[in-house]
Design an enzyme around this catalytic site. Structure first.
Site, PDB file in Angstrom:
ATOM      1  N   GLN C 221      20.600  92.342  32.180  1.00 33.57           N
ATOM      2  CA  GLN C 221      20.859  92.186  33.719  1.00 33.57           C
ATOM      3  C   GLN C 221      21.957  93.211  34.281  1.00 33.57           C
ATOM      4  O   GLN C 221      21.916  93.289  35.458  1.00 33.57           O
ATOM      5  CB  GLN C 221      21.361  90.822  34.019  1.00 33.57           C
ATOM      6  CG  GLN C 221      21.079  89.610  33.634  1.00 33.57           C
ATOM      7  CD  GLN C 221      21.704  88.337  33.820  1.00 33.57           C
ATOM      8  OE1 GLN C 221      21.940  87.603  32.663  1.00 33.57           O
ATOM      9  NE2 GLN C 221      22.332  88.097  34.787  1.00 33.57           N
ATOM     10  N   ARG C 371      25.314  80.935  35.148  1.00 30.40           N
ATOM     11  CA  ARG C 371      24.957  80.859  36.700  1.00 30.40           C
ATOM     12  C   ARG C 371      26.239  80.198  37.244  1.00 30.40           C
ATOM     13  O   ARG C 371      26.062  79.089  38.306  1.00 30.40           O
ATOM     14  CB  ARG C 371      23.886  79.975  37.046  1.00 30.40           C
ATOM     15  CG  ARG C 371      22.954  80.184  38.237  1.00 30.40           C
ATOM     16  CD  ARG C 371      21.796  79.624  38.378  1.00 30.40           C
ATOM     17  NE  ARG C 371      21.144  79.678  39.857  1.00 30.40           N
ATOM     18  CZ  ARG C 371      20.012  79.388  40.183  1.00 30.40           C
ATOM     19  NH1 ARG C 371      19.056  78.791  39.288  1.00 30.40           N
ATOM     20  NH2 ARG C 371      19.481  79.723  41.327  1.00 30.40           N
ATOM     21  N   GLU C 741      24.225  81.416  42.903  1.00 33.54           N
ATOM     22  CA  GLU C 741      24.731  80.268  42.031  1.00 33.54           C
ATOM     23  C   GLU C 741      25.557  79.168  42.770  1.00 33.54           C
ATOM     24  O   GLU C 741      26.043  78.192  42.030  1.00 33.54           O
ATOM     25  CB  GLU C 741      25.803  80.940  41.355  1.00 33.54           C
ATOM     26  CG  GLU C 741      25.325  82.012  40.208  1.00 33.54           C
ATOM     27  CD  GLU C 741      26.227  82.971  39.745  1.00 33.54           C
ATOM     28  OE1 GLU C 741      26.480  83.197  38.420  1.00 33.54           O
ATOM     29  OE2 GLU C 741      26.958  83.749  40.369  1.00 33.54           O
TER      30      GLU C 741
END
Lengths: 291, 159, 787
Positions: C221, C371, C741
């Site tokens: 990521q 998350r 999130e």
């Protein structure tokens, strides 16, 4: 995640398969649906040296009623059982059982015969087959023999099949009129094994009297369990809430659950009680309707 | 142990391959035939990312050996589009935002296409049961259901 | 009301995703899809023990298998000083162990082979001799005197305590508690969970010996940060940053689990450097669940003080954070407990104090990969449970108590008692909307009637404030790298655009939403804008996508860069129109002379002119770069209401309805935002009712495969009902806040509160998640309730 190597055979007749079992000995394993075996092989928890794939044997996937029996070919896929018009109209207990085995994709491959022969006490068909007083047909070198469900499961993951026998058919005596059955399973999510499951099949006489009842329990013991004492307390009595309650209590006492991530022993036992009430009530409803 | 010869028809094309018996169908498709649209998300047969059609039935290709598919027909996600025309299910996923990371999507669509063939007018709950063998982490399933409903409507109209 | 046409597709349009065409055809390129000539495969041997000395690693049987080329051990890596590496929290982590293993499933050796089947056989054939050591699994026991010290490798480490961190005014808080009219206390345990993206982690490392260049396709990521880390850590073996290319291709879900640098990546790189061949490593699911970064594992002791009339006065929290054997959580470096001190939530607390102690145990490292916006789920769960507990304790309706204590719109920007400056919010509006949508008053009435009949029904609220967009350079860095993000936009002569960003989508739809930002600012249709991310050779430097930071940082950079382009475009337009800049007006897609709309130049005409007829005195071309340092974080918020019915026989919790009202400020693509919320809610449901990773006393993992780690299917997942309010961020160029999130952060508390609400009258005060049927059954039977 990668299975160990093996030799692969794909016989096209039952005789061929039996011959291979004789020839290859104890290191051979039958592959039918593969939904239990292949994951085990991928985890290297099972490592058969020879795999005998019986999926190409024709004629082992029929569902029909003849001579007083519902006859299900061992290679009948769970999806086929679930969607069969005959089964849906006359054996809702089988639909309820098949429809909670794995998930829809698994059911396109998993077979009824495999579900029984694998003898995992967590599998769903055994309890239902006990409740239906079924028998299996074992085909071996000396021909066919019938094994009643009550003597089929000998111990944990073991059956009464000989090493050179193939389970070819399941036979369920067609229940009399005023009969009904149900399978109730509690699973943590779709695809899980039962935290507990209860199959109940009963036949009513006049005035809601229980002429016959059988209760099978899923995943609450080392083998699938038939709750004999629960059955005894119901036979010959009018099926009323108090009778159902007592039978459910006895079914719970007949269970021998182990504690695991699904729950404690006490929880599972009580679950058997709760699910037995629900299964019996639904079976009763169906028996009254004559379905 | 030694290899054996198998013949597979994949997305309408015939293939003759030499494979080890233990070669999983999903690896045969991905690593041998380089059809990488079918994905792997677990090794316990739960996630459904590997779903393909075997003789028209939706199955988990991670739980089949390639040798079992000898002489059979397989359809993968790459076979959904025909002559440059997207399958209504593919269109549905695009129109209804039925995918985010895209990893579960081929498996979902293969399950959906087989399901809609047998159940052209499903309820929402029937759709949810039909896809209960396919796990998704991104979408929460809401738009996947809508995508399949979109496709069902299109297919009922005869497209 | 969108300002641009649907064809242009600027903000507010539900543009169909530009990335979908390849995904719906199965033509995405995920790491395991890559096949390079001569590629080798790596499989990893893992420890069955949670804590053990390694006596011997016998590799001869593995090497004897045809196709197995090498077995790499810690000793091999030690020769290049690569056997340990730094973590993102400046602790240290083993790549491969030399002396001992510290968690079950830890990497012990790696087998390199010509194909993945042989690599698996090789891994099976490696024989390791272990001498088991005492295992520390309980985080509280880990701190007791006499507990075995785990990090014997750290000089000066005499216990299992990692750090102590605290925030807030302890004196004022303690005083508030002493003076309080009512207090409630609760211990809350948030167990370990694992984000379990459907794609596991992996890489293909390809070292070109001639060029001295490493190309690493990687499920990451944060490709740039990884590149810099590799350059710093492996510089001594010849990897220089300008000769490292990290490519993050299509990623099948990240959610924080693909931020850490796992040993498998480093071993694959080492193997490729040594052999000069491409090396692929893909973990399987059980490896992923058992060894990769977990989330949560917070033992929280919370206290809430209030007046009898329900005015909340103070919050006090002590937490023990189980970090596994090393602190490898990917937090901003100043905040080892992440942004946990957002725990005053949506309420106007005058005093608060929070302290956290990090602890080593014999478990895999990690902490924030699910998350959760850097521990915000933990913070929200705590405050929302405590507020609900207080409401029930006072006999007050939980909605009423919240409304009484919400920070009011006129108080923004709001400085919390724990030092955060919330940018904007309107909490009451969101809660009212949720209450109306679900029919709150009628449900409370229904609950009363059901309770009379002995039926169990509960209503739970979660009114959360999120904190995202890390972050301002003043306070935020990861390993020293400041947490700005970037956008580089170039307009070509024919008016088409290539735009690159320093973030990396793993399903969030950046190829579409970033294009929409540019479309909004420049009036160029989304179809004409190509967005790229993830290749460190081309993308501007950024810190990646996690913690809902992309829209707040890189999205802002995109707007700023586009505005720089518009400024230059204005100069070119003025030149072409022979007008003064001050006389020009802008409408999406063109500049025109005020009062004479026919005298206009489209952005396409301007782009062409930038290369063919640019004004004297300014450079040709039409492009801009922005490295955006956010002035503040952003604070999305929402109110969720959950209705449950409990089966007294089985203990099952059935979610009857779940309404989610979210506010993420101005929305780029409503369809994508809604999808993010659906997904987030489902990842809130999962830990609330299903997921848990636990360990027995020997450190054996329980729940290390999908057999027992229960991801919800479409059948378990409710039909989410979503709605929104819109309170823009005053400091963000687009007024947007980020939303990825929010739902995961806010949902578990709504579900937990609903269950406790259903059981309160039976004497139940709290249930730790996951709220399994077995847990509920036990509570019911203990209070004498049966079917």
């Amino acid at each position: 995640m990668i299975p160990p190597p093996f030799e692969y055979y794909a016989p096209t007749t039952a005789e061929e398969a039996i011959g291979l079992l004789q020839q290859l000995g104890p290191e051979a394993k039958i592959l039918s649906g593969g939904m239990s075996l292949i994951p085990l092989m991928r985890l290297r928890l099972a490592a058969p040296r020879y795999l005998i794939d019986i999926n190409r044997i024709a004629g082992l996937a029929d569902i029909k009623e003849t001579d007083g029996f519902l006859r299900i070919g061992a290679l009948t896929r769970e999806a086929e059982l679930e969607s069969s018009d005959l089964v849906r109209s006359r054996y809702p207990i089988l639909v309820e059982t098949a429809s909670v085995i794995g998930d829809p994709l698994v059911r396109n491959r998993a077979t009824v015969g495999g579900n029984l022969a694998h003898a995992d006490p967590a599998n769903d068909h055994p309890a239902t087959m006990l409740a239906l007083a079924a028998e299996v047909v074992a085909t071996g070198p000396k021909g066919e023999r019938k094994i009643p469900m009550t003597s089929f499961f000998t111990s944990f993951f073991a059956t009464a099949l000989d090493a050179d026998e193939v389970l070819t058919e399941i036979r369920i005596p067609i229940p009399p009129p005023q009969s009904g059955g149900a399978y109730v399973k509690l699973e943590r999510k779709v695809g899980d094994f039962a935290t507990a499951g209860v199959a109940a099949q009963l036949t009513l006489g006049r005035g809601d009297v229980c002429e016959q009842v059988r209760i099978g329990l899923t995943n609450v013991g080392p083998v699938p369990i038939e709750a004999h004492q629960a059955e005894e307390v119901m036979r010959g009595k009018k099926v009323e809430p108090e009778v159902v309650r007592r039978a459910a209590q006895l079914a719970a006492e007949a269970s021998q659950p182990s504690a695991d991530l699904r729950g404690s022993v006490e929880y599972k036992r009580d679950l058997v009680r709760v699910l037995t009430v629900r299964a019996l009530n639904r079976a009763l409803e169906r028996a009254r309707r004559g379905a | 142990m030694g290899s054996q010869k198998i013949s597979l028809k994949v997305n309408g094309m015939d293939h003759e391959l030499m494979v080890e018996p233990r070669l999983l169908l999903v690896h045969c498709l991905r690593d041998v035939l380089r059809l990488t649209g079918t994905h792997i998300g677990c090794e316990t047969s739960h996630c459904g990312a590997c779903t393909v059609h075997l003789d028209g039935k939706a199955v988990k290709s991670c739980s089949l050996f390639a040798v079992q598919a000898d002489g059979r027909e397989i359809t993968t996600v790459e076979g959904l589009e025909q002559d440059g025309k997207l399958h209504p299910v593919q269109e549905g996923f695009w129109q209804e935002h039925g995918l985010q990371c895209g990893f579960c999507t081929p498996g979902m669509m293969m399950t959906a296409t087989a399901f809609l063939k047998e159940h052209p007018n499903p309820t929402e709950d029937e759709i949810r049961v039909a896809i209960s063998g396919n796990l998704c982490r991104c979408t929460g399933y809401m738009n996947i259901v809508k995508s399949i409903q979109y496709a069902a409507a299109k297919m009922r109209q005869g497209e | 009301m969108p300002r641009t046409s649907p064809e242009v597709g600027g903000m507010g349009h539900s543009v169909k995703r530009k990335e979908d065409p390849r995904f719906i055809r199965g033509k995405g390129t995920y790491v395991d899809d890559l096949h390079l000539p001569g590629m080798l495969y790596l499989d990893i041997v893992r420890s069955p023990f949670a804590h053990a000395k390694i006596k011997k690693i016998e590799v001869s049987k593995a090497l004897a298998i045809p196709g197995v080329l090498a077995v790499i051990t810690g000793q091999d890596l030690a020769r290049y000083n690569l056997h340990w590496m730094p973590t993102l929290m400046s602790d240290t982590q083993m790549v491969l162990p030399v002396e001992k293993v510290m968690y079950q499933a830890q990497e012990v050796a790696a087998v390199l082979a010509t194909d993945r089947y042989i690599a698996a056989d090789g891994a099976e054939a490696v024989e390791v001799d272990y001498e088991p050591l005492p295992v520390v699994v309980d985080a509280k026991k880990a701190l007791e005197p006499g507990a075995p010290v785990l990090r014997t490798d750290k000089p000066g480490q005499t216990d299992n305590h990692i750090w102590h961190w605290q925030w807030g005014d302890r004196t004022a808080t303690d005083r508030a508690f002493q003076e309080a009219e009512v207090t409630v206390q609760q211990e809350i345990y948030l167990p370990r969970i694992h984000v379990s993206s459907i794609e596991t982690c992996g890489c293909v490392a390809d070292f070109d010996k001639v060029e001295g260049k490493l190309t690493l396709w990687m499920t990451t990521q944060a490709p740039h940060a990884v590149r810099t880390v590799f350059a710093l850590v492996a510089g001594h073996v010849g990897l220089a940053e300008h000769k490292i290319r990290i490519i993050s291709p299509d990623i099948g879900g990240g959610f924080g689990g693909k931020v850490p640098v796992y040993p498998g990546y480093v071993i694959a790189v080492a193997a490729s450097v040594l052999t000069g061949k491409p090396v692929k490593w893909i973990e399987d699911r059980m490896e992923n669940l058992q060894a990769d970064s977990f989330a949560r594992d917070y033992h929280i002791a919370a206290e809430l003080a209030a007046k009898k009339d329900g005015t909340l006065t103070a919050l006090r929290i002590k937490t023990i954070a189980d970090h596994g054997y090393t602190d490898a959580a990917a937090n901003p470096s100043k905040f080892p407990a992440g942004l946990f001190h957002i725990c005053t939530g949506s309420y106007d607390f005058k005093a608060a104090h929070v302290e956290v102690d990090g602890v080593y145990t014999n478990k895999p490292p990690g902490g924030i990969a699910y998350r959760c916006s850097f521990r915000v789920t933990e913070a929200v769960h705590t405050v929302e449970r405590m507020v609900d507990l207080m409401a029930h304790q006072l006999g007050m309706d939980p909605a009423e108590l919240r409304l009484k204590n919400f920070i009011k719109p006129e108080q923004f920007p709001y400085r919390s008692a724990l030092g955060w400056e919330y940018d904007s919010g309107n909490y009451a509006a969101a809660l009212h909307k949720a209450m109306e949508k679900i029919g709150y008053a009628e449900l409370r009435q229904e609950q009363i009637e059901k309770r009379r009949r002995g039926e169990l029904m509960g209503i739970g609220i979660s009114s959360f404030t999120e904190i995202v967009g890390a972050g301002p350079s003043k306070h935020f860095d990861i390993l020293g790298l400041k947490m700005f993000d970037s956008s580089e936009i170039r307009i070509h002569p024919t008016g088409k655009v290539t735009a690159r960003f320093g973030t990396k989508s793993q399903g969030q739809g950046h190829e579409t939403t970033y294009a929409q930002i540019i479309a909004e600012e420049l009036g160029i249709p989304v179809a004409d804008i190509q967005v790229e991310e993830g290749d460190t050779d081309t993308a501007p430097y950024g810190l990646g996508t996690y913690a809902s930071r992309s829209t707040p940082t890189a999205g802002a950079a995109g707007a700023v860069a586009a505005r720089k382009i518009r400024e230059k475009a204005k100069k070119i337009a003025a030149y072409l129109l022979e007008a003064n800049e001050e006389d020009l007006e802008w409408e999406p897609g063109k500049f025109f002379v005020r009062g004479t709309p026919a005298k206009a130049k489209t952005i396409q005409e301007i782009a062409f002119a930038a290369y063919t007829n640019h004004p004297p005195g300014i450079e040709a071309g039409l492009e801009a770069v922005s490295y955006y340092d956010p002035p503040n974080l952003t604070y999305p918020f929402g109110s969720y209401i959950c209705v449950v019915d409990i089966d007294k026989g089985t203990g099952e919790v059935k979610i009857r309805r779940f309404v989610a009202v979210d506010d993420c400020g101005n929305i780029i693509n409503p369809m994508i935002v809604e999808g993010q919320i659906h997904g987030g809610l489902t990842m809130g449901l999962a830990p609330a009712l299903y997921e848990e990773i636990s360990y027995d006393e020997y450190g054996n993992i329980l729940g290390g495969s999908f057999i027992d780690y229960l991801l919800p299917t479409a059948v378990e997942t409710p039909k989410w009902e979503t709605d929104k309010t819109c309170t823009p961020s005053p400091h963000h160029p687009l007024g947007a806040k980020g939303v990825g999130e929010s739902a995961t952060v806010g949902a578990p508390a709504a579900i937990a509160n609903a269950v406790v609400d259903a059981l309160w009258h039976l004497g139940v005060r709290h249930v730790d998640i996951p709220i399994t049927p077995a847990k509920v059954w036990k509570l019911l039977r203990e209070s004498g309730v049966t079917d």
